[in-house]
Write an enzyme that holds these catalytic residues in place. Sequence first.
Site, short mmCIF file in Angstrom:
data_model
loop_
_atom_site.label_atom_id
_atom_site.label_comp_id
_atom_site.label_asym_id
_atom_site.label_seq_id
_atom_site.Cartn_x
_atom_site.Cartn_y
_atom_site.Cartn_z
N ASP A 72 34.87 50.12 37.68
CA ASP A 72 36.11 49.84 36.97
C ASP A 72 36.02 48.56 36.15
OD1 ASP A 72 36.01 48.15 39.20
OD2 ASP A 72 37.50 49.32 40.31
N ASP A 141 44.93 48.99 51.21
CA ASP A 141 45.69 50.24 51.28
C ASP A 141 44.79 51.47 51.17
OD1 ASP A 141 44.98 50.10 48.64
OD2 ASP A 141 47.02 49.94 47.85
N HIS A 143 42.46 52.24 48.95
CA HIS A 143 42.10 52.78 47.64
C HIS A 143 40.65 52.45 47.31
CE1 HIS A 143 43.21 48.67 46.04
NE2 HIS A 143 42.13 48.92 45.30
N GLU A 148 44.65 54.04 43.05
CA GLU A 148 45.71 53.55 43.91
C GLU A 148 46.32 54.66 44.75
OE1 GLU A 148 45.46 50.49 43.90
OE2 GLU A 148 46.40 49.45 42.24
#
Length: 270
Positions: A72, A141, A143, A148
Amino acid sequence: MRILIHEDYEKLSKWVAYYIAGKINKANPTPDKPYVLGLPTGSSPIGTYREIIKLYKEGKVSFKNVVTFNMDEYVGIPENHPESYHFFMWHNLFSHIDILKENVNILNGNAADLEKECHEYEERIKKAGGIDLFLGGIGQDGHIAFNEPGSSLASRTRIKTLTYDTVFANSRFFDNDVDKVPKTALTVGVATVMDAKKVVIIINGYKKARALQKIVEEGVNHMWTVSMLQLHERGMIVCDEEATMEMKVGTVKYFKNIEHKTLNKLPKLK
């Protein structure tokens, strides 16, 4: 899905570095048939990158015939910005090894046409013959990359709006100011990662413990996107003891028992 539980982050990092170097050496890559790596940024892989650099400097692995694709990049910050992922990769890995600049692929968050950039990134991966090994980390979380919670498990490289949790977590790199953190990024998709022949995910520290528990002990869920690894034929999680704190004692003992031979030695480099 294999789960390798190491005593601490240092041992985890060294094991992963040896594993990657061993896979490169075993493939014996050439300019016409390179070994293709998918790579992450963030705090999780830094220890592994340090160990890889050591192996390179000791003459135990070469990256001349390795092609890389990063997961990314932020949208809208210069490549030479200290928090851009271009800067991160060159600072923490690429400038210390013999990889060829033309073999490094990182999404361009300043492209004139971001959707075109994403589409062409997928095409470059295909042209390279697909990714042999995708290394990744996760957020608190669960991801992977910037996929996400709620992201499609069939997603491909695309523009992604970042959640407040991610922006807040990354603000530590931006003077603890959430307003300085980019709110969008380009990211490979969950399916892009899953297409790799092998996937290795680093999970370390107590802050990731809840995510690891969800990923290992519960089902595939788009709210915990890396849980998709359960469906990968050659998926592996390499974690430390702290990250297992939310898992059942029986689960931890099970994986330690079946992987004890692997955990007691470093992977072969040749």
